[in-house]
Design an enzyme around this catalytic site. Structure first.
Site, PDB file in Angstrom:
ATOM      1  N   ASN A 119       0.848  -1.189   0.000  1.00  0.00           N
ATOM      2  CA  ASN A 119       0.000   0.000   0.000  1.00  0.00           C
ATOM      3  C   ASN A 119       0.887   1.242   0.000  1.00  0.00           C
ATOM      4  O   ASN A 119       1.410   1.653   1.021  1.00  0.00           O
ATOM      5  CB  ASN A 119      -0.914  -0.007   1.232  1.00  0.00           C
ATOM      6  CG  ASN A 119      -1.971   1.077   1.178  1.00  0.00           C
ATOM      7  OD1 ASN A 119      -1.900   1.993   0.364  1.00  0.00           O
ATOM      8  ND2 ASN A 119      -2.970   0.966   2.034  1.00  0.00           N
ATOM      9  N   ASN A 174      -5.976   6.428  -1.447  1.00  0.00           N
ATOM     10  CA  ASN A 174      -6.851   5.862  -2.488  1.00  0.00           C
ATOM     11  C   ASN A 174      -7.455   4.511  -2.093  1.00  0.00           C
ATOM     12  O   ASN A 174      -8.079   3.838  -2.923  1.00  0.00           O
ATOM     13  CB  ASN A 174      -6.108   5.734  -3.829  1.00  0.00           C
ATOM     14  CG  ASN A 174      -4.946   4.731  -3.786  1.00  0.00           C
ATOM     15  OD1 ASN A 174      -4.872   3.869  -2.916  1.00  0.00           O
ATOM     16  ND2 ASN A 174      -4.033   4.858  -4.739  1.00  0.00           N
ATOM     17  N   ASP A 175      -7.303   4.115  -0.838  1.00  0.00           N
ATOM     18  CA  ASP A 175      -7.765   2.788  -0.420  1.00  0.00           C
ATOM     19  C   ASP A 175      -9.254   2.580  -0.687  1.00  0.00           C
ATOM     20  O   ASP A 175      -9.687   1.492  -1.064  1.00  0.00           O
ATOM     21  CB  ASP A 175      -7.480   2.559   1.069  1.00  0.00           C
ATOM     22  CG  ASP A 175      -5.988   2.377   1.347  1.00  0.00           C
ATOM     23  OD1 ASP A 175      -5.201   2.427   0.382  1.00  0.00           O
ATOM     24  OD2 ASP A 175      -5.620   2.194   2.520  1.00  0.00           O
ATOM     25  N   GLY A 221      -5.876  -2.640   0.087  1.00  0.00           N
ATOM     26  CA  GLY A 221      -5.239  -1.343  -0.094  1.00  0.00           C
ATOM     27  C   GLY A 221      -3.964  -1.323  -0.905  1.00  0.00           C
ATOM     28  O   GLY A 221      -3.396  -0.253  -1.148  1.00  0.00           O
ATOM     29  N   ASP A 236      -1.549  -1.086  -4.055  1.00  0.00           N
ATOM     30  CA  ASP A 236      -1.791  -0.234  -5.224  1.00  0.00           C
ATOM     31  C   ASP A 236      -0.544  -0.131  -6.102  1.00  0.00           C
ATOM     32  O   ASP A 236       0.495  -0.742  -5.821  1.00  0.00           O
ATOM     33  CB  ASP A 236      -2.259   1.155  -4.786  1.00  0.00           C
ATOM     34  CG  ASP A 236      -1.363   1.783  -3.714  1.00  0.00           C
ATOM     35  OD1 ASP A 236      -0.147   1.520  -3.739  1.00  0.00           O
ATOM     36  OD2 ASP A 236      -1.884   2.521  -2.857  1.00  0.00           O
ATOM     37  N   ASP A 293      -6.296 -14.236 -19.893  1.00  0.00           N
ATOM     38  CA  ASP A 293      -7.006 -15.106 -18.967  1.00  0.00           C
ATOM     39  C   ASP A 293      -7.938 -16.065 -19.712  1.00  0.00           C
ATOM     40  O   ASP A 293      -8.476 -15.731 -20.762  1.00  0.00           O
ATOM     41  CB  ASP A 293      -7.812 -14.220 -18.008  1.00  0.00           C
ATOM     42  CG  ASP A 293      -8.466 -14.989 -16.886  1.00  0.00           C
ATOM     43  OD1 ASP A 293      -7.735 -15.606 -16.097  1.00  0.00           O
ATOM     44  OD2 ASP A 293      -9.703 -14.961 -16.790  1.00  0.00           O
ATOM     45  N   GLU A 315      -3.609 -18.352 -20.953  1.00  0.00           N
ATOM     46  CA  GLU A 315      -3.830 -19.288 -19.850  1.00  0.00           C
ATOM     47  C   GLU A 315      -4.552 -20.514 -20.416  1.00  0.00           C
ATOM     48  O   GLU A 315      -5.756 -20.516 -20.572  1.00  0.00           O
ATOM     49  CB  GLU A 315      -4.659 -18.653 -18.747  1.00  0.00           C
ATOM     50  CG  GLU A 315      -4.849 -19.589 -17.543  1.00  0.00           C
ATOM     51  CD  GLU A 315      -5.940 -19.133 -16.584  1.00  0.00           C
ATOM     52  OE1 GLU A 315      -5.858 -19.489 -15.401  1.00  0.00           O
ATOM     53  OE2 GLU A 315      -6.889 -18.450 -17.039  1.00  0.00           O
TER      54      GLU A 315
END
Length: 619
Positions: A133, A138-139, A158, A160, A331, A360
């Protein structure tokens, strides 16, 4: 009063104009692309009933309307547009009711020829919410539903982009050359959004991670350290709260089942993706596998719809160009429409010929996995070419836990590794396979083997010296654990110790690591930094020998050098008769252990300790 009235009328007109044109995507584009066409999505209330005109006499090559009157798709030829910006005007009769200034930017020098990740790299997989974090402000975001709560295992914690930037020197010193982040685009579902795979805005970084500028800053910071950034891209599904899903352009934008659940016709996939090429499969099973949703909050996209495919293609190119990306990982690749995805991959590599994309391909058989790699011999059977440069070696991954857990017999123990590599002939480019022993969806290796570092050293030695591109998972290098089977995904995605100000431990600083963490880190760092300059490991040939007594021996070699790798998975020390390896040893008489720097005489027999690995630079 008259003045106030006029201001009021102006505000009403302005707000109505805003409603008429809520979104423009992509928000800007570039001159001098390989494909000069760009398709611009305009979204606003009943915009299809309005007139669309461009300034500066610029012509609209094609204007396409769909079922939903809130959408219009414009196709432009950028080669015919000289100016760097122009206006998209929305008109009602002769009155201009909304306008958007569209920019055509200049590309970076040599953007099309950008380098990408390859077998000389080591990829470090990060789940950003759980790494560090770096910006506590910006959490939580007022416009995003789920707020930060580190006490919830499946909540937002949190981590980032700034947290990652803060620790790039740690990663460089470790020996990592490339980072892959799980998706960082906005995921505004109600809960469990930290993984990022249910995206709700494809042109915007999730505010809890930072901004689009922060993402570009991360890319630039990596390049200043001669490192690379890989984006995790999702073509198969979006989040159900995505604004396009909430107001579908057309019913066939996503896959819906008439007898499915809810207003969007949900049915869960049966996940039997071998039906993509199984000649015996039923159409019923195949449709459910490919069109069924991955989960209840992840509507399945219909890539066979040309507008959907073009949206996904342009969005991927937009991120590559705007944030100067070095590669992509896609993905759930086999769940997509394979014909459409071959076009998607081809469009991107047409723009960037050196750009690497790994899919993947979570399947068990090497034949099934190799089907998805570009120029596959298996794909040729049905005249199919995926155009996908790289695939993930899930066959090797699934072989490893049992290979190291079991005693050797005909098909058990470390011979499973030998058997896996014996299928290399199926792959058109064996150096472009992603090899790994754990990731964000799997049991932690250290959990399987109960923190016995001997098993870590053996598997790490393997992954770093075999063909392909090695990938490690954040925390592997400090022995992090996690039990997916008993405690779910959150347990394999624990917070990295030291990433939060309140953390009592800090494993980012080797000087403050525990003795346990330091033993893992020191071994990992030494091997990773040795690998950086070893061309023979990056692109050399392989010769391996049938395991005996649960000991696996292989050589990586080229015309100039050779490396001998020995993995002893036996509970006892083993002595090797070196004459068995004469065809690989040639005139080499000594080998230097790359970890201890100890020299070994190769003229006589060689003894290796129980449950250990030995990597010898031959002299």
């Amino acid at each position: 009063m008259k003045k106030l009235f006029l201001i009021f009328i102006f505000l009403i007109s302005f707000l109505n104009a805003q409603k008429t044109l809520d979104r423009v995507e992509p928000p800007f584009w570039w001159h001098n692309m390989h494909n000069p066409q760009v398709q611009i999505l305009l979204y606003g209330k009943d915009i299809a009933s309005k007139n669309i005109e461009l300034s500066d006499g610029i012509k609209i090559e094609k204007l396409e309307k769909v079922e939903n009157p809130n959408y219009v798709f414009l196709t432009l030829n950028t080669n015919a547009i000289i100016s760097s910006n122009f206006k998209i005007n929305v008109k009602e009769g002769s009155k201009n009711i909304a306008s958007y200034k569209y920019e055509l930017k200049d590309r970076r020098p040599n953007s099309a020829e950008r380098k990408s990740y390859n077998s000389s790299d080591v990829i470090y997989l990060i789940m950003p919410d759980r790494f560090s974090n770096g910006d506590e402000k910006n959490d939580s975001q007022p416009n995003l539903t789920e707020k930060a709560n580190r006490n919830l295992p499946n909540g937002r914690h949190g981590g980032d982009l700034q947290g990652i930037i803060n620790h790039l020197d740690y990663l460089k010193n470790l020996g990592v050359t490339t980072i892959w982040l799980t998706p960082v685009n906005e995921d505004n579902e109600k809960q469990t959004t930290y993984h990022g795979y249910a995206q709700t805005d494809l042109y915007k970084i999730d505010g809890r991670y930072g901004t689009n500028s922060d993402y570009s800053k991360l890319s630039a910071e990596l390049k200043s350290r001669n490192m690379k950034l890989v984006q995790d891209y999702v073509t198969n599904h979006w989040g159900i709260s995505h604004w396009l899903i909430q107001d579908l352009p057309s019913k066939d934008w996503i896959h819906q089942f008439p007898d499915g659940e809810g207003k969007d016709g949900f049915k869960r996939s049966n996940y039997r993706i071998s039906s993509q090429f199984d000649t015996n499969t039923s159409e019923f099973d195949k449709k459910l596998a490919l069109d069924g949703w991955f989960d209840t909050t992840m509507p399945d996209l219909n890539q066979s719809n040309p507008l959907v495919l073009n949206y996904l293609t342009q969005n991927a190119i937009w991120w590559i160009e705007s944030s100067d990306l070095d590669g992509m990982r896609v993905d759930t690749y086999p769940y997509n429409d394979k014909i459409a995805m071959a076009k998607w991959a081809k469009s991107i590599t047409n723009e960037y010929p050196n750009f690497n994309i790994v899919g993947e391909t979570w399947m068990q058989s090497p034949a099934n996995i190799s089907f998805w790699q570009k120029n596959s011999k298996i794909g040729e059977i049905e005249n199919y070419n995926s155009n996908l440069p790289s695939v993930m070696d899930f066959n090797l991954f699934t072989s490893m836990p049992s290979a190291f857990s079991n005693k050797q017999n005909w098909d058990q123990g470390i011979v499973k590794l030998y058997d896996s590599f014996s299928n290399d002939f199926l792959y058109p480019d064996i150096n472009n396979l992603l090899v790994f022993f754990e990731n964000h969806d799997t049991m932690r290796w250290n959990e399987i083997f109960n923190s016995d570092i001997r098993y870590y050293k053996m598997v790490f030695s393997l992954i770093m010296t075999v063909r392909g591109i090695p990938q490690i998972y954040y925390g592997s290098e400090i022995g992090m654990r996690g039990n997916k089977d008993k405690l779910g995904d959150a347990d394999i995605r624990r917070d990295f110790p030291g990433g939060w100000k309140s953390d009592k431990e800090n494993a980012f600083n080797p000087k403050t690591q525990t003795a346990f963490q330091q033993e893992y880190y020191d071994f990992s760092s030494k091997l990773l930094n040795w690998r950086k300059d070893k061309t023979v490991i990056h692109i050399g040939k392989t010769k391996h020998y049938v395991p005996e007594n649960n000991v696996y021996v292989y050589f990586r070699y080229n015309e100039n050098e050779s490396v001998m790798v020995i993995i002893n998975n036996n509970e006892k020390d083993q002595t090797l008769k070196l004459n068995r390896f004469a065809e690989s040893l040639h005139n080499y008489t000594k080998g230097k252990d790359i970890i201890s720097n100890k020299d070994f005489d190769l003229k006589n027999d060689l003894t290796i300790s129980a449950k250990s690995s030995l990597i010898l630079d031959l002299k």
